[in-house]
Design an enzyme around this catalytic site. Structure first.
Site, PDB file in Angstrom:
ATOM      1  N   GLU A 152      -5.211  -8.110  -1.000  1.00 34.31           N
ATOM      2  CA  GLU A 152      -5.758  -7.748   0.310  1.00 34.31           C
ATOM      3  C   GLU A 152      -7.143  -7.156   0.160  1.00 34.31           C
ATOM      4  OE1 GLU A 152      -3.128  -5.646   2.973  1.00 34.31           O
ATOM      5  OE2 GLU A 152      -4.811  -4.720   4.031  1.00 34.31           O
ATOM      6  N   GLU A 204       0.776  -1.240   0.000  1.00 37.59           N
ATOM      7  CA  GLU A 204       0.000   0.000   0.000  1.00 37.59           C
ATOM      8  C   GLU A 204       0.813   1.299   0.000  1.00 37.59           C
ATOM      9  OE1 GLU A 204      -2.990  -0.276   3.043  1.00 37.59           O
ATOM     10  OE2 GLU A 204      -4.024  -1.905   1.984  1.00 37.59           O
TER      11      GLU A 204
END
Length: 497
Positions: free
Chosen positions: A274, A164
């Site tokens: 995810e 991320e």
């Protein structure tokens, strides 16, 4: 009769089986304490190594359960950069800390699954952005060179370059990733999958619009190919995509649909590494199932789906998929059973949402191939049914003529689904989408479905009926391999799975 070509955004008939190749769960703990500024105190790390008397959750036991009982074949193993080098930026991998992490990796590999090394630092080290005022590209390359050298001989290792990234310059980040790709391949890890994350926390809602997808898909292996370079995709269902709220406000199909259309046009693939939802509440159950069914349905471009999370999280964690123990065995919670495993093995009971005609035409222009599907418009007042019975290895089929005399100035998109499951390790799902595009006042056509299965001992029969826009279908089948075909308004579609 006016006929327009239509390629379903789900591309199910082209694929045959509507499910991703890899399914798994994040085995968390190595990431504990990591903040979005890339600070990861090593004292907060809780590698799930209880089986090795090293504390944390029972990652080894969980992975055995998920692989043996649920058929999962991909586990994400987050770890902080600080832990691997014992807080010494640019240093060699710390032998003691690496040995602990490697126990988790080897426990994963022992299941036969693919195992994802996830550096969980948000493209940062203690607040500084990699290659953009913080750690240098060379320091980041050094980390991955060492990891790639260690695991080059393990074909089932997946390299997730970074968890991320956010608030960074995309072209500069892409250039950093290119250096790491080159280093990994040069270290001898020639065939392993490498996952490439974009900015905005790698969110599916921003990968295309931010320019991340375009920049990352331009990266190559040293030989100029793009083999096993996949886009990394994340997305939660809560109000701010943080995964910190119990309420699910979306099923994310718009966001994942945009990424799927981009990938299809680019001829590339991705892994959703995810995503997660709160186990409690019917809204999350419904929307998480819808999302995962959609991802599976787009398995021509989404290679895998990894849900968050188990490992060192206890069962009270807001997004917890950690199994509980009953009579000495692990038992999944309802969210994992229904929305993670269920949508993969049996397909979701929720019909994938329809795509717009504009999206359909855009998909049509970029997909093509012998497996692409076509359709003609039918009136939503039309009613028909088709049944297929397969017994003793002999298949039969019935077809009916559809006649629509009601004017349809603005036909709606309709979706029907054919669902077949068995006792095989790989149950299958097939869906077809019919688009009402530019329908004349009267449409006459035939829908015909045939199926042939090789019987397998212990296979079970299932039956599913889906009605949409006045069209319905019921199917009952037994056995192994299926050939599915349909004729819609004299335009054929076919798929083998």
């Amino acid at each position: 009769m006016l006929i327009k070509s239509f390629v379903s955004s789900f591309a199910l008939l082209q694929l045959g089986a509507a499910r991703v190749q890899f399914l798994g769960i994040g085995i968390a703990g190595g990431d504990f304490g990591c903040e979005i500024d890339g600070s990861c105190p090593t004292g907060s790390t809780q590698l799930p190594l209880r089986s090795f008397n090293l504390g944390g959750g029972d990652g080894e036991g969980q992975m055995k359960h998920f692989s043996q009982d649920d058929g999962m074949n991909l586990f994400r193993l987050p770890i902080s950069w600080q832990s691997l080098v014992n807080n010494q930026l640019g240093a060699r991998l710390d032998a003691s800390n690496l040995a602990k992490y490697d126990k988790l990796v080897q426990a994963c590999l022992a299941t036969g699954a693919h195992c994802m090394i996830d550096i969980h630092n948000f493209a940062r080290w203690n607040g500084g952005i990699i290659g953009q005022g913080g750690p240098t590209d060379e320091q980041f390359v050094s980390l991955w060179t060492q990891l790639a050298t260690k695991y080059a001989g393990s074909a089932n290792i997946v390299f997730e370059l970074m968890n991320e990234p956010h608030d960074l310059d995309v072209p500069t980040w892409a250039a950093t990733c290119q250096k790491v790709i080159t280093a990994i391949r040069s270290a001898g890890a020639l065939k392993q999958m490498i996952l490439l994350p974009g900015t905005n926390f790698d969110s599916a809602a921003h990968l295309v619009g931010s320019g991340s997808a375009q920049a990352l898909m331009a990266l190559t292996n040293p030989d100029g190919t793009t083999d096993n370079l996949l886009l990394d995709v994340h997305k939660y269902l809560d109000e701010d995509n943080s995964g910190t709220h119990a309420a699910c406000v979306t099923n994310n199909t718009d966001a994942f649909g945009e990424v799927a259309a981009f990938l299809r046009q680019a001829g590339r693939k991705a892994i959703v590494s995810e995503t997660g939802a709160a186990p409690a509440g019917s809204a999350c159950m419904e929307r998480f199932c819808e999302q995962n069914a959609f991802i599976n349905a787009n398995s021509d471009v989404f290679v895998g789906l990894v849900a968050w999370a188990a490992g060192s999280f206890d069962t009270s964690y807001i997004l917890g998929l950690t199994p509980s123990q009953k009579n000495g065995k692990y038992v999944d919670n309802a969210l994992a059973t229904k929305c993670v495993v269920g949508t993969w093995l049996e397909s979701s009971e929720f019909a994938p949402p329809a795509v717009s005609s504009a999206s359909a035409r855009a998909s049509s222009s970029s997909a093509g191939g012998s497996g692409s599907s076509s359709a003609v418009a039918t009136s939503p007042t039309t009613t028909q049914s088709t049944s297929v019975e397969v017994e003793g290895g002999v298949s039969t089929s019935e077809s009916t003529v559809i006649e629509a005399s009601t004017p349809t100035p603005a036909p709606t998109l309709t979706t029907t689904a054919l669902v077949v499951s068995s006792g095989l390790p790989l149950p299958a799902t097939v869906s077809e989408t019919l688009a009402g595009l530019d329908a004349p006042n009267t449409v006459t056509g035939t829908i015909q479905t045939t199926a042939t299965r090789n019987l397998v001992p212990g296979a079970s029969a299932t039956k599913s009926t889906v009605t949409s826009g006045g069209l319905s279908r019921a199917v009952s089948c037994r056995g192994g391999l299926v050939w599915f075909s349909a004729v819609v308004g004299f335009v054929a579609t076919a798929g083998l799975f």
